[in-house]
Design a protein around this motif. Sequence first.
Motif: not given
Length: 742
Positions: A364, A493-494
């Motif tokens: 992330c 979170t990505r």
Amino acid sequence: MVQLAVVEGVLERITYANEDSGYTVARVDTGRGGGDLLTVVGSLLGAQPGESLRMEGRWGSHPQYGRQFTVENYTTVLPATIQGIRRYLGSGLIKGVGPRIADRIVVHFGTDTLDVIEKEPARLIEVPGLGPKRTRSIAAAWEEQKAIKEVMVFLQGVGVSTSIAVRIYKQYGDASITVVREEPYRLAADVWGIGFLTADRIAQSVGIPHDSPERAKAGLRHALSQSADQGHCFLPEEQLIADAVKLLQVDTGLVIDCLAELAEDGPDGAGVVRERVPGPDGGEPVTAVYLVPFHRAELSLAAQLTRLLKAPDDRLAAFGDVQWDKALAWLAGRTGAELAPEQQEAVRLALTSKVAVLTGGPGCGKSFTVRSVVELARAKKAKVVLAAPTGRAAKRLAELTGADASTVHRLLELKPGGDAAYDRDRPLDADLVVVDEASMLDLLLANKLVKAVAPGAHLLLVGDVDQLPSVGAGEVLRDLLAPGSPVPAVRLTRIFRQAQQSGVVTNAHRINSGVQPITQGMADFFLFVEEDTEEAGRLTVDVAARRVPARFGLDPRRDIQVLAPMHRGPAGAGTLNGLLQQAITPARPDLPERRFGGRVFRVGDKVTQIRNNYEKGENGVFNGTVGVVTALDEVEQRLTVRTDEDEEVGYDFDELDELAHAYAVTIHRSQGSEYPAVVIPVTTGAWMMLQRNLLYTAVTRAKKLVVLVGSRRALGQAVRTVSAGRRCTALDFRLAEGGVRL
């Protein structure tokens, strides 16, 4: 009554010894000639190869090993012949005397050798090649081993191991026997390796009553200490009383009275602190009982974080009015990549807020975000200090940022006793302090670290909150991220596209979401199915020592780490270490080795430190430090380890219980480390330990490759099971705005 048989002989070698029970299997030369050695079994606590023993016991026969002698008790007999004296002195019994020096001494003094060492040690200087310094050290070592032997003989009746007896002597010297006889519960507090149960056994043998207040207070402190080992900063009073009654097998009334007395002793004595705090997960208030150091640290950490957040000065004031579009464009030109929106937010937060937390899973972009923060701070000529709880994590942080990074312990220059050279009165000279792997920070270490951050400086804590919490007491990172915390945070979170191609990253996120990992069709994530726990243990060794090195060209000692959910059992770290040592560093005639208890240490062994020792190395050697044995000197009775921090650290042979083999380690002990490849036994034998954050932590230790070995049922259990309950801490309550005592 059957009369015991008597056997005299020279102890040639110890083939097995259990440090806990003292049970030993040894070979003895009884002088019968022909090279025949007698097998003796029983408690030979403290006996050393080369010593002449007079043993009382019984003859018997073992179906596999034949005739043997079971020892009930023994005494050491000083040898009388020149050959016996030469062998005795050269056995390694006395530090600094090996076979060559023993030979010289015996040639010079003959049968008077032992009398000279005992009564006229200064005469040793007559021996060619022995200077004053060596002479003094031999005399001191002779006196120490005599005194230790006395202590060991006294302790033999209560089954205390050799290494513990040595430590008792080092702690108390000539007062050892007096302390053991009159204040046995002091041992549990003063001597590492002696817990309440051993001290209690000693106390009973010297006549301390079962229901004495001294015993009850020691039991209460032990119950709190045990809970701290399990991660709790306090115990609710009712639970503590119940635990102590169960441990001590005494009336509840006695425990309640003794707890009240300990609370009266309070923070200024060897007492405890009672305070009303919210229950775990914000439940009904409970009366929390703390050991004093944990109560002080929790109050202090909350106060220091609040002080930093509210500091009027700002050592990174330049970022208060910076044009972020320009700054981020400059950064992209410098690093060759643009930050995602949530990464940009994290960078701004770290450089404008006095304390900030950055969390998120693998892939992330935490690392790139940290690098970006450091680049921008440096561009403004800020002094940046980088640290991590372990040597491996610090190395990784240094590689990532191109700047020096150290362990937190080394950064603070912790001293014997645990005091830090840097604290509130002498803060670190830094405008920005970045600490990676912050999920590993326990309460006591976090408190020392935050105390050392100067007012106006910025502190950025980076870590994955979904990993296992720290080995030590507390859940610092989780408490800082709790609702109501005044500490600002960003959670990434990505998952970036490059990371999405990694089976390790993909499956780590699947596990963290409660979804089964994909174990087929991946180039870097495999499952070897084996339902039987014992067979799974053997297969784990084969995979780690042979298959993975052959297939991927990795070094089994340097690049591959076996991570086990637990220490015990056929697929536990303890058993696997023995099997992996046989496979990777087997015994060879030319390879020096030293037996200690049930372990054998060899040059080339991968080892780990299992306690904090502030006396070793430049700034101490700490629980979890990993290294390789590089030398073993049988004359000086010393073993040398090169740690992950490239520091040579020496261990006397009587300190080897501070080391354990590290071919396999528990997942808890692997926190903060990263390895090219990990092999994880996941078996039904570890059923109670199989939890999602445990498996997630293990998988996220791997950079390139994960191999699971075990049953699909056990894997399913691990993915499904969410860790039960929070640790007992009140840091989140103390941090929350308006937090007052209930």
